[in-house]
Enzyme design. Structure first.
Site, PDB file in Angstrom:
ATOM      1  N   CYS A 109       0.831  -1.202   0.000  1.00 50.32           N
ATOM      2  CA  CYS A 109       0.000   0.000   0.000  1.00 50.32           C
ATOM      3  C   CYS A 109       0.873   1.263   0.000  1.00 50.32           C
ATOM      4  O   CYS A 109       1.470   1.597  -1.015  1.00 50.32           O
ATOM      5  CB  CYS A 109      -0.977  -0.038   1.172  1.00 50.32           C
ATOM      6  SG  CYS A 109      -2.343   1.142   1.014  1.00 50.32           S
ATOM      7  N   HIS A 208      -3.553  -5.104   0.612  1.00 50.53           N
ATOM      8  CA  HIS A 208      -3.016  -5.514   1.907  1.00 50.53           C
ATOM      9  C   HIS A 208      -2.972  -7.041   2.029  1.00 50.53           C
ATOM     10  O   HIS A 208      -3.857  -7.656   2.630  1.00 50.53           O
ATOM     11  CB  HIS A 208      -3.862  -4.919   3.034  1.00 50.53           C
ATOM     12  CG  HIS A 208      -3.587  -3.475   3.277  1.00 50.53           C
ATOM     13  ND1 HIS A 208      -2.592  -3.033   4.111  1.00 50.53           N
ATOM     14  CD2 HIS A 208      -4.153  -2.361   2.758  1.00 50.53           C
ATOM     15  CE1 HIS A 208      -2.563  -1.713   4.112  1.00 50.53           C
ATOM     16  NE2 HIS A 208      -3.505  -1.278   3.295  1.00 50.53           N
ATOM     17  N   GLU A 210      -1.103  -8.760   3.901  1.00 51.88           N
ATOM     18  CA  GLU A 210      -0.873  -9.209   5.283  1.00 51.88           C
ATOM     19  C   GLU A 210      -2.181  -9.548   5.987  1.00 51.88           C
ATOM     20  O   GLU A 210      -2.206 -10.389   6.903  1.00 51.88           O
ATOM     21  CB  GLU A 210      -0.094  -8.147   6.063  1.00 51.88           C
ATOM     22  CG  GLU A 210      -0.900  -6.971   6.590  1.00 51.88           C
ATOM     23  CD  GLU A 210      -1.272  -5.941   5.553  1.00 51.88           C
ATOM     24  OE1 GLU A 210      -1.961  -4.959   5.900  1.00 51.88           O
ATOM     25  OE2 GLU A 210      -0.862  -6.106   4.378  1.00 51.88           O
TER      26      GLU A 210
END
Length: 228
Positions: A109, A208, A210
């Site tokens: 990001c 994202h 993660e």
């Protein structure tokens, strides 16, 4: 020994236990868990104008966070831009030194946007003004969900396969990728992935990974540390 992967962090007021609004170095645990799950040893990197720490790292994750200061791509701040100048200054030094060392880098990001700025590119400061919608950041604390398309033969295409769904939360985006190659786009044409073919592993994604502990991307970063 597991590869040591540095993760950039925020400095934000935080509250826990008896402490209130204490300036704190922090990062969402998802980053730590994703690196660990992929076989890396996560190490948090506080804001500091010192790149020597890279000498003991094997890879670097540029985490998400506030807007990048437009001074890094030659623009004036718009009305919707909120940046953290200290973090920007520290991380731009890390990026340039990591590239000099040909260290594997994954930008997430804001981290992708930092890679673009370091490569001489520019950003759109407020996507609703450009795209006419807010699907990339639909509401506070709510991830947007959409599909992306990837350039055949690119690193990101090989990693993602047929799974094109991504989760994002951002109101800024890439205008000009500079020296980087755009290898993924959202349905509205916005850049979703960038790569640097001149380095062993430099990958930026606007979403994202993660959050879903995506082992494909973090695993590729960890695997790349063995090729240096």
């Amino acid at each position: 020994m597991r590869p040591i992967i540095g993760i950039t962090t925020y400095v934000e007021p935080a509250t826990w236990g008896v402490w209130r609004d204490l300036p704190t170095t922090l990062i969402p645990y998802d980053y730590v868990a994703a690196v660990s799950q992929a076989g890396g040893r996560p190490v948090l990197l506080p804001e500091h104008d010192d790149t020597d720490v890279l000498e003991i790292l094997d890879g670097l994750v540029l985490a998400g966070g506030p807007d990048l200061n437009p001074e890094f791509y030659g623009a004036e701040p718009g009305p919707h831009t909120v940046s953290r100048p200290d973090r920007d200054r520290a991380e731009i030094l890390l990026v340039h030194r990591a590239l000099e060392l040909d260290m594997p880098v994954l930008g997430v990001c804001r981290g992708m946007q930092l890679l673009v700025a370091a490569a001489g590119g520019t950003l759109h400061q407020h996507l609703p003004d450009v795209l006419g919608h807010e699907r990339h950041r639909p509401a506070p604390g709510v991830y947007g969900e959409h599909e992306a398309t990837f350039v055949p033969g690119s690193r990101i295409a090989g990693l993602m396969g047929d799974d094109l769904a991504v989760r994002c939360f951002h109101h800024q985006g890439v205008d000009d990728a500079g020296k980087l190659t755009v290898t993924g786009r959202a349905e509205d044409g916005l850049a979703e992935a960038v790569e640097d073919p001149g380095h062993s592993f430099v990958l930026g994604v606007q979403w994202h990974p993660e959050v879903t502990r995506d082992e494909r991307l973090f695993g590729a970063l960890v695997a790349a540390t063995g090729k240096r």
